[in-house]
Design a protein around this motif. Structure first.
Motif, PDB file in Angstrom:
ATOM      1  N   GLN A 645       0.784  -1.320   0.093  1.00 20.36           N
ATOM      2  CA  GLN A 645       0.029  -0.342   0.047  1.00 20.36           C
ATOM      3  C   GLN A 645       1.004   1.250   0.284  1.00 20.36           C
ATOM      4  OE1 GLN A 645      -2.687  -0.796   3.693  1.00 20.36           O
ATOM      5  NE2 GLN A 645      -4.065  -1.805   2.190  1.00 20.36           N
ATOM      6  N   THR A 646       1.581   0.921   0.767  1.00 21.64           N
ATOM      7  CA  THR A 646       2.957   2.255   0.553  1.00 21.64           C
ATOM      8  C   THR A 646       3.440   2.112  -0.346  1.00 21.64           C
ATOM      9  OG1 THR A 646       2.963   1.398   3.049  1.00 21.64           O
ATOM     10  CG2 THR A 646       4.607   3.492   1.803  1.00 21.64           C
ATOM     11  N   ALA A 648       1.841   1.837  -3.636  1.00 22.09           N
ATOM     12  CA  ALA A 648       1.235   1.916  -4.318  1.00 22.09           C
ATOM     13  C   ALA A 648       1.012   3.373  -3.871  1.00 22.09           C
ATOM     14  CB  ALA A 648      -0.042   1.137  -4.275  1.00 22.09           C
ATOM     15  N   LYS A 649       0.653   3.919  -2.518  1.00 20.10           N
ATOM     16  CA  LYS A 649       0.824   5.481  -2.458  1.00 20.10           C
ATOM     17  C   LYS A 649       1.584   6.051  -3.143  1.00 20.10           C
ATOM     18  CE  LYS A 649      -2.351   4.971   1.551  1.00 20.10           C
ATOM     19  NZ  LYS A 649      -2.269   4.924   2.673  1.00 20.10           N
ATOM     20  N   THR A 650       2.474   6.293  -2.973  1.00 22.19           N
ATOM     21  CA  THR A 650       4.011   6.351  -3.496  1.00 22.19           C
ATOM     22  C   THR A 650       3.660   6.615  -4.728  1.00 22.19           C
ATOM     23  OG1 THR A 650       5.518   5.622  -1.880  1.00 22.19           O
ATOM     24  CG2 THR A 650       6.397   6.634  -3.535  1.00 22.19           C
ATOM     25  N   LEU A 652       1.159   6.604  -6.669  1.00 17.29           N
ATOM     26  CA  LEU A 652       0.338   6.994  -7.053  1.00 17.29           C
ATOM     27  C   LEU A 652       0.201   8.622  -6.879  1.00 17.29           C
ATOM     28  CD1 LEU A 652      -2.722   7.316  -8.405  1.00 17.29           C
ATOM     29  CD2 LEU A 652      -3.537   7.166  -5.582  1.00 17.29           C
ATOM     30  N   SER A 653       0.757   9.230  -5.917  1.00 20.45           N
ATOM     31  CA  SER A 653       1.445  10.634  -5.899  1.00 20.45           C
ATOM     32  C   SER A 653       2.328  11.191  -6.506  1.00 20.45           C
ATOM     33  CB  SER A 653       1.711  10.720  -4.204  1.00 20.45           C
ATOM     34  OG  SER A 653       2.421  11.356  -3.451  1.00 20.45           O
TER      35      SER A 653
END
Length: 739
Positions: A645-646, A648-650, A652-653
DNA sequence: GAGTTTGAAACT
DNA sequence: CAGTTTCAAACTC
């Protein structure tokens, strides 16, 4: 045991090689000679470099014979000892003292850490060799014959015949050793200053007294190890590794100091100091030796000031340590070292971390420490600590009860100890300065006698006798900050401890003189900060007494806790019994409901399995426990999910940021770069001009006000339409260009 | 965030 | 050594 290679001489001031003697003594031991534990093959060789000597036996002065074959060759400046290990093993078996080869006062300390049967080659200095930059700006003792300082290319220890550079790259890795503790410490580069006086290198160490041998036995509480260069003329000078300006330590090339642990003769500790003059001075220097099981190696490396220091141990992963930070290896109560690294940023405050104790200590050094000149060596249980040209005194650990101390002032003088900025000479704030206040008479506080073995906060490191008004306070790291902020001052008094001469006490009270409220010790018992030996900092605690303002009360609480449980401040998680490599809880848990699979359980929390000493009920925290395995799998899966998740968030950001950056038109609006922003300052000005122009026309036409307003509004609408149209066109153009 | 559970530490 | 008290962290809702 303590071993010193000839390279240690490079640490010493420029002196005659032939007159030089190296010895190692333990702080508090009367003998100036090397007190080598014969657990491993160790020997002290005194050689004559002018002759080539071959033989199998050399009578030592008061020590043992070296029965192993050896060759001393002046031609190649080498001493080759064959099978010293065997010889010294015999000595070990006999419980004898270390072997010494001694000729003409020259002494080489040789260890055979390596395999038996393989020769040991000591590279002797070439005659007439120059110091090799080993003495930058150093001073030489008057009257002392000026002789070249030998340059030691290599001292190979441990059965390696090949010579290696004093500073080597990372390729020199220690072989994998079981049950071996490899400790690498880098010492911040220090400003070189010199003195011809003999030098002692002290590595403070907490000692498990059980492991002390007769030769290394020191007062029961604490001890240190001292590498001493003795001289019949000049009194010994002591330099600790912690000295910020320790002289020759950083100024001489190629230094490898092998020191054996005090705890067990079966362990060998090697201190290696990289050459600061070398280009690779900051590289890791690892002594390529084969060490038997149970040996302990401490490698001290030197690095340029300001560069990070890495500490490598076999137990803990490498961690970056800032210069000035103390480097702790080992654990309390065992054969651990407390390597004191100079605090670069604060020359008068040196942090000391006691391994495993969770304490962060600092050593407070006063100006008197830095400016004091010369002194005789320590007496009795305390090793000599005076240093002629050092800016700080070596930490002296002494026997008996240790009491908290700060720089002691004579009579009623009060000194405030505060960290000084980098580069500034250590100072002592005099009584005339505004922040100084006399708080209380200098009376000892006999009730404050923390056990150094536990090293609770406030432990005192006493100055050596004869060193003047110098004291050392070992206090939690937070003390440094609080010292800077606290309105309190410290008043030290003379010590009344017969067993610890020079140990001094301090007492602190509020500036206003009001007696501090004695806290309910109970309140401190449940404070994790207190339990960890730390001051509370940014805690949410109410009426907190675990701070500098209530130091006296805090010290009482510490003593109370220690009286109740001498191991109260020791880490709960330690190594198991002999042969047990895994960590385990020192006391064992006592869980009843959690099954030892929740963080309520201290074992589970420490990620260790319960052991036989645990008194838990319904324990599921053991190796084969299916519940534990399931929990571990779940935890692993959860961790993986979090990582995914981390990531993926990174990602996406990053994509969003990238998209915004690419799609943003190059339109300046007040210095900002705004996407699709067309209402810029220029647009606004143009729009206003249009509206004003329309109003002027209406005024010139003498139109009624409502009609004039209508014209202005219509013009405003036209302006908006043009802005919108331009924005749409720009967006369309951008899309067509795939920008 | 409030309430509950849990176990360590200290005390009796 | 066992039971009790107190506390704070862990845990649950």
């Amino acid at each position: 045991m303590d071993v010193v290679s000839p390279e240690l001489n490079s640490l010493l001031p420029e002196r005659s090689w032939t007159r030089r003697q190296l010895s190692i003594s333990i702080s508090g031991t009367p003998s100036p000679l090397l007190t080598l534990k014969p657990a491993l093959a160790t020997s002290t060789a005194t050689t004559r470099t002018t002759d080539s000597v071959t033989g199998t036996s050399i009578t030592t002065s008061g020590l043992q014979k070296l029965t192993a074959p050896f060759t001393i060759s002046a031609a190649n400046h080498q001493i080759i000892l064959n099978k010293v290990a065997q010889a010294t093993e015999a000595a070990k078996a006999a419980g004898a003292a270390p072997q010494v080869l001694k000729q003409d006062g020259q002494k080489l300390l040789v260890t055979t850490i390596g395999k038996p049967g393989q020769p040991i080659v000591l590279q002797l200095p070439h005659a007439g060799a120059k110091p090799g930059g080993a003495k930058p700006g150093g001073a030489q003792a008057p009257g002392e014959p000026k002789s070249p300082t030998p340059q030691f290319k290599v001292v190979t220890i441990g059965g390696r015949a090949e010579q290696k550079p004093a500073v080597s790259g990372a390729a020199n890795q220690l072989p994998t050793l079981q049950a071996q503790q490899l400790k690498t410490v880098q010492i911040a580069k220090k400003n070189p200053t010199f003195s011809a006086a003999p030098i002692k290198l002290i590595i403070a160490k907490t000692v498990n007294s059980k492991g002390l041998s007769p030769q290394t036995s020191v007062p029961s509480v604490i001890t240190g190890r001292v590498l001493t260069q003795t001289s019949p003329v000049v009194p010994p000078r002591t330099i600790t590794l912690s000295e910020p300006h320790s002289t020759s330590l950083q100024s001489l090339p190629g230094k490898k100091i092998a020191i054996s642990p005090l705890k067990s003769p079966s362990k060998v500790t090697v201190v290696s100091v990289a050459s600061p003059t070398s280009n690779a001075s900051q590289k890791s220097v690892t002594l390529p030796v084969n060490v038997a099981l149970g040996q302990q190696i401490l490698t001290v490396q030197q690095s340029a000031s300001g560069s990070p220091v890495k500490v490598q141990t076999s137990q803990t992963s490498a961690q970056a340590v800032k210069p000035g930070q103390s480097v702790a290896v080992g654990s309390v109560g065992g054969s651990q070292f407390k390597a004191i690294i100079p605090l670069a940023a604060q020359p008068n405050v040196q942090q000391i971390q006691v391994p495993g104790s969770r304490f962060h200590y600092v050593r407070l050094v006063t100006a008197s420490t830095a400016s004091s000149t010369g002194g005789t060596g320590g007496t009795g249980g305390a090793a000599g600590t005076s240093g002629a040209s050092t800016s700080s005194k070596p930490m002296v650990v002494s026997a008996g009860p240790v009491r908290m101390s700060v720089p002691i002032v004579p009579a009623q003088t009060v000194k405030q100890v505060a960290p000084k900025p980098l580069g500034s000479a250590p100072q002592v704030v005099s009584a005339a300065q505004t922040q100084q206040r006399l708080i209380m008479p200098a009376t000892p506080l006999p009730q404050i006698q923390p056990n150094f073995a536990n090293l609770p906060p406030g432990t005192v490191l006493a100055p050596a006798p004869g060193t003047g008004n110098v004291g050392y306070a070992v206090v939690p790291a937070q003390y440094v900050t609080q010292l800077q902020q606290s309105p309190f001052v410290t008043l030290a008094s003379s010590s009344g401890f017969p067993a610890a001469p020079g140990i001094q006490t301090q007492a602190r009270l509020p500036v206003n003189g009001e007696p501090a409220h004695v806290p309910d010790v109970w309140l401190l018992r449940y404070c994790d900060c207190f339990a960890n030996g730390e001051f509370c900092n940014n805690c949410n605690c109410n009426n907190c007494f675990n701070n500098l303002e209530h130091e006296t009360e805090r010290m009482k609480a510490i003593k109370t806790c220690l009286d109740r449980n001498p191991e109260a401040f020791k880490p709960k998680i330690g190594k198991g019994k002999e042969g047990e490599s895994d960590r385990r809880h020192s006391k064992g848990c006592n869980c009843k409901r959690s099954g030892c699979l929740k963080n309520y359980c201290e074992c589970y929390e420490a990620k260790i399995m319960c052991s036989s000493i645990c008194k838990c009920v319904g324990c599921k925290n053991f190796e084969e426990s299916p519940e534990r395995k399931t929990l571990m799998h779940l935890a692993d899966a959860a961790e993986v999910r979090v990582q995914q998740q981390t990531a993926a968030k990174t990602k996406l950001s990053s994509q969003i940021s990238d998209l915004l950056m690419r799609t943003a038109p190059v339109v300046s609006s007040g210095g900002g770069r705004l996407p699709y922003t067309f209402v810029t300052k220029e647009v606004l000005e143009a729009t206003c001009e249009c509206l004003l122009e329309q109003a002027k026309r209406a005024e010139q036409a003498q139109l009624p006000a409502p009609e004039a307003e209508r014209l202005v509004l219509e013009e405003f609408g036209h302006c908006l339409m043009r802005i919108i149209s331009s924005a749409a066109k720009a967006k369309a153009d951008c899309s067509s260009m795939s920008c």
